[in-house]
Motif scaffolding. Structure first.
Motif, PDB file in Angstrom:
ATOM      1  N   GLU A 127       0.562  -1.469   0.044  1.00 48.43           N
ATOM      2  CA  GLU A 127      -0.384  -0.427   0.247  1.00 48.43           C
ATOM      3  C   GLU A 127       1.111   1.137   0.286  1.00 48.43           C
ATOM      4  O   GLU A 127       1.512   1.394   1.288  1.00 48.43           O
ATOM      5  N   SER A 128       0.686   2.354  -0.537  1.00 49.80           N
ATOM      6  CA  SER A 128       1.406   3.076  -0.954  1.00 49.80           C
ATOM      7  C   SER A 128       0.624   4.346   0.421  1.00 49.80           C
ATOM      8  O   SER A 128      -0.067   4.333   0.937  1.00 49.80           O
ATOM      9  N   MET A 129       2.041   5.010   1.061  1.00 47.91           N
ATOM     10  CA  MET A 129       1.935   5.537   1.814  1.00 47.91           C
ATOM     11  C   MET A 129       2.419   7.004   1.994  1.00 47.91           C
ATOM     12  O   MET A 129       3.177   7.815   2.059  1.00 47.91           O
ATOM     13  N   GLY A 130       2.923   7.488   0.711  1.00 43.61           N
ATOM     14  CA  GLY A 130       3.468   9.018   0.044  1.00 43.61           C
ATOM     15  C   GLY A 130       4.458   8.807  -0.553  1.00 43.61           C
ATOM     16  O   GLY A 130       4.732   8.316  -1.763  1.00 43.61           O
ATOM     17  N   ASP A 131       5.485   9.208   0.144  1.00 41.93           N
ATOM     18  CA  ASP A 131       7.018   9.247  -0.589  1.00 41.93           C
ATOM     19  C   ASP A 131       7.298   7.414   0.605  1.00 41.93           C
ATOM     20  O   ASP A 131       8.230   7.049   0.085  1.00 41.93           O
ATOM     21  N   TYR A 132       6.295   6.228   0.925  1.00 42.83           N
ATOM     22  CA  TYR A 132       6.677   5.323   1.281  1.00 42.83           C
ATOM     23  C   TYR A 132       4.973   4.491   0.610  1.00 42.83           C
ATOM     24  O   TYR A 132       4.719   4.162   0.272  1.00 42.83           O
ATOM     25  N   VAL A 133       5.786   2.951   1.227  1.00 38.71           N
ATOM     26  CA  VAL A 133       5.357   2.056   0.906  1.00 38.71           C
ATOM     27  C   VAL A 133       5.014   1.093   2.148  1.00 38.71           C
ATOM     28  O   VAL A 133       5.858   0.831   3.145  1.00 38.71           O
ATOM     29  N   LYS A 134       3.947   0.367   2.144  1.00 35.02           N
ATOM     30  CA  LYS A 134       3.894  -0.466   3.144  1.00 35.02           C
ATOM     31  C   LYS A 134       3.670  -1.706   3.115  1.00 35.02           C
ATOM     32  O   LYS A 134       2.437  -2.516   1.899  1.00 35.02           O
ATOM     33  N   PHE A 135       4.576  -3.090   3.606  1.00 33.51           N
ATOM     34  CA  PHE A 135       4.298  -4.351   2.994  1.00 33.51           C
ATOM     35  C   PHE A 135       3.574  -4.675   4.369  1.00 33.51           C
ATOM     36  O   PHE A 135       3.765  -4.831   4.605  1.00 33.51           O
ATOM     37  N   ILE A 136       2.187  -5.577   3.613  1.00 35.03           N
ATOM     38  CA  ILE A 136       1.636  -6.338   4.569  1.00 35.03           C
ATOM     39  C   ILE A 136       1.996  -7.896   4.020  1.00 35.03           C
ATOM     40  O   ILE A 136       1.624  -8.151   3.018  1.00 35.03           O
ATOM     41  N   THR A 137       1.893  -8.383   5.392  1.00 30.79           N
ATOM     42  CA  THR A 137       2.044  -9.805   5.450  1.00 30.79           C
ATOM     43  C   THR A 137       0.816 -10.435   6.452  1.00 30.79           C
ATOM     44  O   THR A 137       0.052  -9.456   6.953  1.00 30.79           O
ATOM     45  N   ASN A 138       0.697 -11.723   6.841  1.00 30.73           N
ATOM     46  CA  ASN A 138      -0.063 -12.008   8.040  1.00 30.73           C
ATOM     47  C   ASN A 138      -0.122 -11.511   9.465  1.00 30.73           C
ATOM     48  O   ASN A 138      -0.654 -11.198   9.965  1.00 30.73           O
ATOM     49  N   ASP A 139       1.432 -11.520   9.879  1.00 32.66           N
ATOM     50  CA  ASP A 139       1.585 -11.064  11.144  1.00 32.66           C
ATOM     51  C   ASP A 139       2.356  -9.919  11.142  1.00 32.66           C
ATOM     52  O   ASP A 139       2.927  -9.595  12.162  1.00 32.66           O
ATOM     53  N   LYS A 140       2.903  -8.960   9.825  1.00 34.34           N
ATOM     54  CA  LYS A 140       3.439  -7.882  10.358  1.00 34.34           C
ATOM     55  C   LYS A 140       3.135  -7.025   9.183  1.00 34.34           C
ATOM     56  O   LYS A 140       2.723  -7.316   7.728  1.00 34.34           O
ATOM     57  N   LYS A 141       4.036  -5.371   9.778  1.00 33.28           N
ATOM     58  CA  LYS A 141       3.958  -4.663   8.747  1.00 33.28           C
ATOM     59  C   LYS A 141       4.977  -3.745   8.655  1.00 33.28           C
ATOM     60  O   LYS A 141       5.537  -3.227   9.060  1.00 33.28           O
ATOM     61  N   ILE A 142       5.417  -3.543   7.115  1.00 37.70           N
ATOM     62  CA  ILE A 142       7.554  -3.151   6.891  1.00 37.70           C
ATOM     63  C   ILE A 142       6.714  -1.965   6.049  1.00 37.70           C
ATOM     64  O   ILE A 142       6.790  -2.505   4.550  1.00 37.70           O
ATOM     65  N   ILE A 143       7.268  -0.853   6.828  1.00 38.66           N
ATOM     66  CA  ILE A 143       7.463   0.490   5.852  1.00 38.66           C
ATOM     67  C   ILE A 143       8.943   0.779   5.447  1.00 38.66           C
ATOM     68  O   ILE A 143       9.977   0.556   5.744  1.00 38.66           O
ATOM     69  N   SER A 144       8.681   1.094   3.867  1.00 42.16           N
ATOM     70  CA  SER A 144       9.893   1.326   3.294  1.00 42.16           C
ATOM     71  C   SER A 144       9.507   2.456   2.307  1.00 42.16           C
ATOM     72  O   SER A 144       9.034   3.438   2.300  1.00 42.16           O
ATOM     73  N   HIS A 145      10.755   3.011   2.188  1.00 41.94           N
ATOM     74  CA  HIS A 145      11.135   4.017   1.969  1.00 41.94           C
ATOM     75  C   HIS A 145      10.772   3.956  -0.757  1.00 41.94           C
ATOM     76  O   HIS A 145      12.662   4.086  -0.574  1.00 41.94           O
ATOM     77  N   ASN A 146       9.549   4.209  -0.533  1.00 41.91           N
ATOM     78  CA  ASN A 146       9.392   3.230  -1.295  1.00 41.91           C
ATOM     79  C   ASN A 146       8.422   4.631  -2.635  1.00 41.91           C
ATOM     80  O   ASN A 146       7.562   4.945  -1.483  1.00 41.91           O
ATOM     81  N   THR A 147       8.261   4.264  -3.892  1.00 38.99           N
ATOM     82  CA  THR A 147       6.530   4.272  -4.433  1.00 38.99           C
ATOM     83  C   THR A 147       6.237   2.912  -5.507  1.00 38.99           C
ATOM     84  O   THR A 147       6.661   1.615  -5.303  1.00 38.99           O
ATOM     85  N   ILE A 148       5.184   3.034  -5.452  1.00 34.04           N
ATOM     86  CA  ILE A 148       4.275   2.120  -6.369  1.00 34.04           C
ATOM     87  C   ILE A 148       5.035   1.888  -7.479  1.00 34.04           C
ATOM     88  O   ILE A 148       5.251   0.850  -7.725  1.00 34.04           O
ATOM     89  N   LYS A 149       5.160   2.739  -8.029  1.00 32.20           N
ATOM     90  CA  LYS A 149       5.261   2.954  -9.677  1.00 32.20           C
ATOM     91  C   LYS A 149       6.613   2.513  -9.919  1.00 32.20           C
ATOM     92  O   LYS A 149       6.500   1.304 -10.628  1.00 32.20           O
ATOM     93  N   ALA A 150       8.187   2.848  -8.467  1.00 28.32           N
ATOM     94  CA  ALA A 150       8.387   2.115  -8.855  1.00 28.32           C
ATOM     95  C   ALA A 150       8.880   1.087  -9.066  1.00 28.32           C
ATOM     96  O   ALA A 150      10.464  -0.182  -9.537  1.00 28.32           O
ATOM     97  N   LEU A 151       8.123   0.221  -7.634  1.00 27.98           N
ATOM     98  CA  LEU A 151       7.925  -1.266  -6.792  1.00 27.98           C
ATOM     99  C   LEU A 151       7.195  -1.700  -8.468  1.00 27.98           C
ATOM    100  O   LEU A 151       7.886  -3.466  -8.776  1.00 27.98           O
ATOM    101  N   THR A 152       6.548  -1.204  -8.995  1.00 26.98           N
ATOM    102  CA  THR A 152       6.319  -2.651 -10.547  1.00 26.98           C
ATOM    103  C   THR A 152       7.153  -3.039 -10.838  1.00 26.98           C
ATOM    104  O   THR A 152       6.839  -3.771 -12.066  1.00 26.98           O
TER     105      THR A 152
END
Length: 229
Positions: free
Chosen positions: A150-175
């Motif tokens: 999920e996008s959070m502006g200049d950051y993205v949040k990776f969602i798993t079953n048991d945790k959430k990891i926030i990283s400096h990135n964009t949806i466009k770059a990850l694609t």
């Protein structure tokens, strides 16, 4: 490995024939179908495809104007009922020129002219996981552990079953970096793991307990990648 393609064709009957021929060939995966250049541009500006089946005469801007606006160069097969565009087709270095109506045999001949896909795309081991920069360290996540991103502006949040990891990135770059056989961009703010969808209702899909919107531009891509029985 199949060619990913979009169809840009204003006539539903012609688009349906192309879709049927693509399925029959077993070589092309249609990820989107659009009735005009204006409809196709938003999708193609954010998503890369290997091939475009492109009509020329459509409401609004013609097919060549789409090619003028492309930021990259996919292969192109033109579909039209008129031969007068053959010279322009040559100027744009298109792969083939199909005059409507065309048979499946002629369609198959056009596919034979396509340049082979870059074999480097097939890297199953390397593409089975990602390393995420977070809190000054690199965290490994297997594709199967990621539910959605999920996008959070200049950051993205990776969602798993048991945790959430926030990283400096964009949806466009990850694609452009994640495995396209597993993940799919469904909205400007979301990338999802296609294997984790529990159900789809209208323009919303559900993963675990999360409701994720599907944009109009990406809905056809999502629907083309699920098996409906």
């Amino acid at each position: 490995m199949k060619f990913t393609a979009v169809i840009v064709e204003d006539l539903s009957v012609a688009a349906d024939v192309l879709q049927k021929y693509c399925i029959k060939s077993g070589k092309v995966n249609v990820v989107g179908s659009f009735k005009s250049t204006e409809e196709a541009i938003p999708y193609l500006s954010e998503n890369s495809v290997d091939l475009i089946f492109l009509d020329i005469e459509m409401p609004g801007a013609n097919g060549f104007s789409l090619l003028d606006q492309m930021q990259y160069q996919p292969q192109v097969i033109l579909t039209t009922s008129k031969t007068e565009y053959a010279f322009d087709a040559f100027e744009y270095s298109v792969t083939d020129f199909l005059r409507k109506p065309f048979s499946y045999q002629r369609f198959a001949q056009a596919l034979e002219k396509l340049k082979p896909l870059n074999e480097k795309k097939e890297e199953p081991e390397e593409m089975s996981h990602v390393f995420i920069k977070s809190d000054g360290k690199l965290i490994r996540l297997n594709n199967d552990d990621i539910l959605y991103i999920e996008s959070m502006g200049d950051y993205v949040k990776f969602i798993t079953n048991d945790k959430k990891i926030i990283s400096h990135n964009t949806i466009k770059a990850l694609t452009e970096k994640i495995n396209p056989d597993v993940f799919c961009k469904v909205h400007r703010s979301y990338i999802i793991n296609m294997n984790k969808i529990s159900d789809i209702r209208d323009n919303t899909l559900y993963i675990a307990n999360a409701k994720i919107p599907v944009s109009k531009a990406n809905r056809s891509t999502v629907m083309s990648r699920i098996k409906i029985v």
